[in-house]
Design a protein around this motif. Structure first.
Motif, PDB file in Angstrom:
ATOM      1  N   LEU A 120       0.783  -1.037   0.068  1.00 27.36           N
ATOM      2  CA  LEU A 120       0.019   0.067   0.025  1.00 27.36           C
ATOM      3  C   LEU A 120       0.884   1.211  -0.051  1.00 27.36           C
ATOM      4  CD1 LEU A 120      -2.814   1.557   0.355  1.00 27.36           C
ATOM      5  CD2 LEU A 120      -2.522   1.310   2.922  1.00 27.36           C
ATOM      6  N   ILE A 173      -1.486  -1.258  -4.251  1.00 25.53           N
ATOM      7  CA  ILE A 173      -2.538  -0.552  -3.944  1.00 25.53           C
ATOM      8  C   ILE A 173      -2.215   0.798  -3.608  1.00 25.53           C
ATOM      9  CG2 ILE A 173      -4.627  -0.086  -2.395  1.00 25.53           C
ATOM     10  CD1 ILE A 173      -4.276  -3.177  -1.735  1.00 25.53           C
ATOM     11  N   SER A 174      -3.003   1.850  -3.968  1.00 25.77           N
ATOM     12  CA  SER A 174      -2.424   3.329  -3.639  1.00 25.77           C
ATOM     13  C   SER A 174      -3.671   4.346  -3.277  1.00 25.77           C
ATOM     14  CB  SER A 174      -1.627   3.954  -4.980  1.00 25.77           C
ATOM     15  OG  SER A 174      -1.219   5.109  -4.601  1.00 25.77           O
ATOM     16  N   CYS A 217      -8.910  -1.863   1.567  1.00 31.35           N
ATOM     17  CA  CYS A 217      -7.653  -2.615   1.478  1.00 31.35           C
ATOM     18  C   CYS A 217      -7.857  -4.153   1.935  1.00 31.35           C
ATOM     19  CB  CYS A 217      -6.786  -1.986   2.429  1.00 31.35           C
ATOM     20  SG  CYS A 217      -5.704  -0.426   1.783  1.00 31.35           S
ATOM     21  N   VAL A 251      -2.385  -5.854   4.532  1.00 31.46           N
ATOM     22  CA  VAL A 251      -1.444  -5.580   3.608  1.00 31.46           C
ATOM     23  C   VAL A 251       0.089  -5.908   4.094  1.00 31.46           C
ATOM     24  CG1 VAL A 251      -0.463  -3.506   2.335  1.00 31.46           C
ATOM     25  CG2 VAL A 251      -2.778  -3.672   2.875  1.00 31.46           C
ATOM     26  N   ILE A 295       3.537  -1.422   4.189  1.00 33.63           N
ATOM     27  CA  ILE A 295       2.546  -0.112   3.902  1.00 33.63           C
ATOM     28  C   ILE A 295       3.809   1.055   3.996  1.00 33.63           C
ATOM     29  CG2 ILE A 295       1.085   1.528   5.157  1.00 33.63           C
ATOM     30  CD1 ILE A 295      -0.400  -0.709   6.339  1.00 33.63           C
TER      31      ILE A 295
END
Length: 348
Positions: free
Chosen positions: A149, A173-174, A209, A218, A221
């Motif tokens: 992330l 993921i952003s 998430c 996640v 991060i």
């Protein structure tokens, strides 16, 4: 020889940038090279760090990421020859501004610039590349099948971190904070697993998430700042930042949180949650490479690998239009106030 400097007039006074004229270049020592600067990137000055390591000066040079052509070499220089194209980062204690036409620098702060890489791309990538490598290779060990992330992925640093993680096979993921940033990330290839737009308040970071990871959390991060506690007086930009408890909740078992928050404070329940997950926290300070010379070889290998990946198309920096030297002062004021999104590069 003109250069851009930050002038410290008095404690607590607003940042003041000035153009100074230097009469002579430093002496070219045996291990140094003289470089004609072609481009220089502007980066925010960490005044607190400089104060803590006792490196405050009346005139602090601006512009540490430089690219240019070697004009002359010292007697013991073995890595470069005149006319070589180089790129590098000036040390924290440098007395020279990267915005000078010609500078003298130790050879161990430079690497060769690939021929097909432009001056602007080289200096616009190297600092963010060091941060990304530090975060994802030396602090969290990104690898295939891991989920990453990246907070504020459309920033110049976030863009490089995303591309490095994807190159290593990670699922990314952003978060973004505007429609423009979302559209920018949607144009990146390969595509991200999910882009979470937090500007409109429709999407909850934690829920999004956990949904994307099947509730497992996640693995890594990489934040862009966090809220340590909630308060009514916080600004809009602070309100968009995730709370530290949310980030800890998102971590998977054995996960890594790489934070840019230098004043992070954890409450006992947060520590307990990290303990139960076997998760870790690392602090991202890319200046450690210049503060200690014990790993100079690794540092140079990292710079060379960044340039190689830039040459091969792995990295595509998020650059603004090139800035002429006469606009450098105004641009640096905006950079220092965090009013820019793209990497600012001065073309000499």
């Amino acid at each position: 020889m003109k250069g851009l400097y930050w002038q410290q007039i008095s404690s607590g006074e607003e940042t003041n940038f000035v153009i100074l004229e230097k009469d002579n270049l430093p002496v070219l020592n045996d291990n140094c090279v003289k470089v004609q600067v072609k481009a220089c990137a502007l980066n925010r000055i960490n005044m607190k760090l400089l104060s803590e390591i006792k490196m405050e000066k009346e005139f602090l040079p601006i512009g540490r990421e430089i690219a240019g052509v070697v004009l002359e070499i010292g007697g013991k220089v073995s890595s470069f020859q005149p006319q070589d194209e180089v790129v590098g980062i000036l040390p924290l204690d440098s007395d020279e501004s990267g915005l000078c036409e010609v500078i003298v620098i130790h050879e161990h702060y430079l690497v060769h610039k690939p021929e097909k890489v432009s001056w602007l791309e080289a200096v616009g990538t190297i600092c963010d590349g060091v941060r990304a490598y530090t975060a994802l290779h030396y602090l969290s060990f990104v690898s295939p099948e891991k989920t990453l992330l990246v907070m504020d992925g459309a920033s110049s640093f976030g863009t490089i971190a995303i591309q490095l993680a994807q190159h290593r096979g990670a699922k990314v993921i952003s978060t973004v904070y505007s429609l423009e940033d979302k559209q920018y990330l949607e144009r990146l290839t390969p595509s991200l697993a999910r882009i979470i737009d937090e500007s409109n308040g429709k999407y909850d970071l934690t829920e999004s998430c956990l949904e994307e990871t099947g509730g497992l959390g996640v693995d890594i991060i990489l934040d862009a700042g966090v809220r340590l506690y909630s308060k009514e007086s916080e600004t809009t930009s602070q309100h968009l930042l995730p709370h530290k408890h949310d980030i800890i909740t998102l971590l998977s078992v054995g996960g890594h949180w790489v934070t840019t928050e230098e004043n992070l404070q954890l409450d006992p329940p947060d520590s307990r949650c990290l303990f139960l997950k076997g998760a870790t926290i690392s602090f991202l300070n890319e200046e450690v490479w210049n503060l200690s010379n014990m790993k100079q070889g690794k540092y140079l290998c990292m710079l060379e690998d960044i340039m190689e990946k830039l040459s091969n198309g792995v990295f595509r920096p998020h650059l603004d239009e090139p800035i002429p030297l006469y606009e450098a002062k105004v641009s640096m004021e905006m950079v220092q106030k965090n009013q820019t999104r793209k990497r600012q590069v001065v073309q000499l």
